[in-house]
Design an enzyme around this catalytic site. Sequence first.
Site, mmCIF file in Angstrom:
data_model
loop_
_atom_site.group_PDB
_atom_site.id
_atom_site.type_symbol
_atom_site.label_atom_id
_atom_site.label_comp_id
_atom_site.label_asym_id
_atom_site.label_seq_id
_atom_site.Cartn_x
_atom_site.Cartn_y
_atom_site.Cartn_z
ATOM 1 N N GLU A 125 1.311 10.962 -4.944
ATOM 2 C CA GLU A 125 2.082 9.724 -4.790
ATOM 3 C C GLU A 125 1.114 8.545 -4.624
ATOM 4 O O GLU A 125 0.469 8.418 -3.585
ATOM 5 C CB GLU A 125 2.976 9.832 -3.566
ATOM 6 C CG GLU A 125 3.899 11.033 -3.597
ATOM 7 C CD GLU A 125 4.277 11.489 -2.186
ATOM 8 O OE1 GLU A 125 4.959 10.741 -1.481
ATOM 9 O OE2 GLU A 125 3.871 12.594 -1.779
ATOM 10 N N HIS B 21 7.952 10.289 -6.225
ATOM 11 C CA HIS B 21 7.805 11.538 -5.484
ATOM 12 C C HIS B 21 8.098 12.749 -6.375
ATOM 13 O O HIS B 21 8.828 13.657 -5.983
ATOM 14 C CB HIS B 21 8.741 11.499 -4.267
ATOM 15 C CG HIS B 21 8.315 12.364 -3.130
ATOM 16 N ND1 HIS B 21 8.282 13.737 -3.208
ATOM 17 C CD2 HIS B 21 7.905 12.061 -1.888
ATOM 18 C CE1 HIS B 21 7.889 14.226 -2.054
ATOM 19 N NE2 HIS B 21 7.641 13.230 -1.224
ATOM 20 N N HIS C 217 9.778 7.784 4.370
ATOM 21 C CA HIS C 217 10.316 7.511 3.033
ATOM 22 C C HIS C 217 11.554 6.603 3.029
ATOM 23 O O HIS C 217 12.539 6.875 2.335
ATOM 24 C CB HIS C 217 10.650 8.827 2.324
ATOM 25 C CG HIS C 217 9.454 9.674 2.016
ATOM 26 N ND1 HIS C 217 8.207 9.159 1.765
ATOM 27 C CD2 HIS C 217 9.322 11.029 1.913
ATOM 28 C CE1 HIS C 217 7.364 10.158 1.517
ATOM 29 N NE2 HIS C 217 7.998 11.295 1.609
HETATM 30 C C1 GLA Z 1 5.666 13.422 1.650
HETATM 31 C C2 GLA Z 1 5.318 13.597 3.059
HETATM 32 C C3 GLA Z 1 5.509 15.005 3.402
HETATM 33 C C4 GLA Z 1 6.902 15.444 3.070
HETATM 34 C C5 GLA Z 1 7.175 15.303 1.678
HETATM 35 C C6 GLA Z 1 8.590 15.702 1.329
HETATM 36 O O1 GLA Z 1 4.692 13.882 0.809
HETATM 37 O O2 GLA Z 1 4.032 13.175 3.398
HETATM 38 O O3 GLA Z 1 5.254 15.196 4.739
HETATM 39 O O4 GLA Z 1 7.812 14.671 3.766
HETATM 40 O O5 GLA Z 1 6.953 13.961 1.344
HETATM 41 O O6 GLA Z 1 9.076 16.765 2.014
#
Ligand code: GLA
Length: 391
Positions: A356, A220, A146
Site C-alpha cells: 500500500e 488495499h 483505515h
Molecule cells: C493493513 C494493516 C493491517 C491490517 C490489514 C487488513 O495492512 O496495517 O494491520 O489491518 O490492513 O487486515
Amino acid sequence: MLKIKSQFFRLVLVAMIVGGLGCGSMSQHVRSLGSAVSAPDIDVKTFGQTADGRQVRLYSLCNANGLKADIMTYGAIVVSLQAPDRKGRMDDIVLGYDNLQDYIKNSPYFGAIVGRYGNRIAKGKFTLDGTEYTLATNNNNLNHLHGGIQGFDKVVWDDRPVRRADAVGVQLSYWSKDGEEGYPGNLKATVTYLLTNRNELRIEYEATTDKATPVNLTHHGYFNLTGGERDILGHVLTLNADTFTPVDEGLIPTGEITPVKSTPMDFTKPTEIGARIAGECQQLKFGGGYDHNWVLNRTGRGMTLAARVYEPTTGRIMEIRTTEPAIQFYSGNFLDGTITGKEGKVYEHRWGFCLETQHYPDSPNKPDFPSTILRPGEKYQTTTIYRFSTK
Ligand code: GLA
C-alpha cells in the site's frame, strides 16, 4: 446454403479469436468486427445493490494486450485482475469475492480504496490547528484504522468511464461530509483507475477540502501472483527502502526511522517473503509477520520505484512506482482460512500480500513525519502504478 454455412463458421472463428485475445463478451466483439482485434474495452453492468437500495456497478476494463480488471463502485474495489503468466495463461491475481453481498458482509479491505486515512491513527485522536478531533477506535478498541467504521472502502462511489489515448478506465468520486467518521471538512475525493496498454494498472488520487484535514488514500489490493494456488511466502520481494518506521505492539509507529540493514526488514535485494518471516524479531512478533511502513529511497519528488515482486513458478512480475513517500507491506497475517473467496477458494494464512503506497501511519500525531494535512485551496494529488510483466 454452403455460403451461409461458411460465413457462419467464419464469424464463429473470428469471435473465438477475439474472445481469446481481446476483451469483453463475444457478442460485443462481433459487433466491433472490422476494428482492431484486441481494441481496449470498457463494459459496465450492475453488480448488485446495497441494503439501502443503491445500485453498484461493475466496470470491466480490458487493454490492447488482453489484461483485464473488474472494478466496482462499492469501495472502489478491484474485484479481479487477470494477468498472463510466462506461458500466456491468464489468472486472477487478486483476492476477493464473487458477489457484492460477501464484500459487504465481511471483507478485510479486499481490493478497496482506504480513506480518509489509510492505516492507523493512535487512540483515534489528533489535534489540528488547536482543535482535538476524535475518530472511531475500530482497531481492537485501541486505535483508528483505515478511515473508521464506514471508511471509503464501504461506500458507493459515483462513476464515469474514462478513455485516454493509451488506456481505458473508470473515474470514481466520493464526497465525504464534514464530520464523517469524525474528520473535519467536506472532502471531495476522486480516484481514477486506468488500465494502460503498457500493462499497468495506474491509480490517480485527487482530493480537495473546505477545512484542514488529514488525508492518506491508498489501494488495499491483496495480490497472489500464483493466481491463488498457494500462500505468498515464495514470492520474491524487493523494496526500494533503506529504512522503515518501527512500531509498538499496537502497530503504531514509535516515531523512529530505522535502517533495515542486517534485519529481516531488509528487502533491498530480492528476497523470498517467507525467508525470515518466522525468525526471532520483535517487529515481526508485533506484526504477526510483516505489517510495516517502509520509507522509500528518493532523490526528489515524482515517480519512484517502490517495490518489485517476482513469482518464480509462474514468472509473473509486479512493479510498483509511486509519488508517495512510503509503502506498507502487509503479508496477509490475519488471513487464517476462515474466508472462502472467489470460486470457492479458501484463503489460508498469508494467501495474499498488500503493498500500500502511502504516507506514514499516525502522521497527524508525529510532527517529524511528512505532513498528511490537506488545507482549503490545496489539491491532494498522488499517483501509483502497478506494472505487470513476466520473466
Ligand atoms: C493493513 C494493516 C493491517 C491490517 C490489514 C487488513 O495492512 O496495517 O494491520 O489491518 O490492513 O487486515
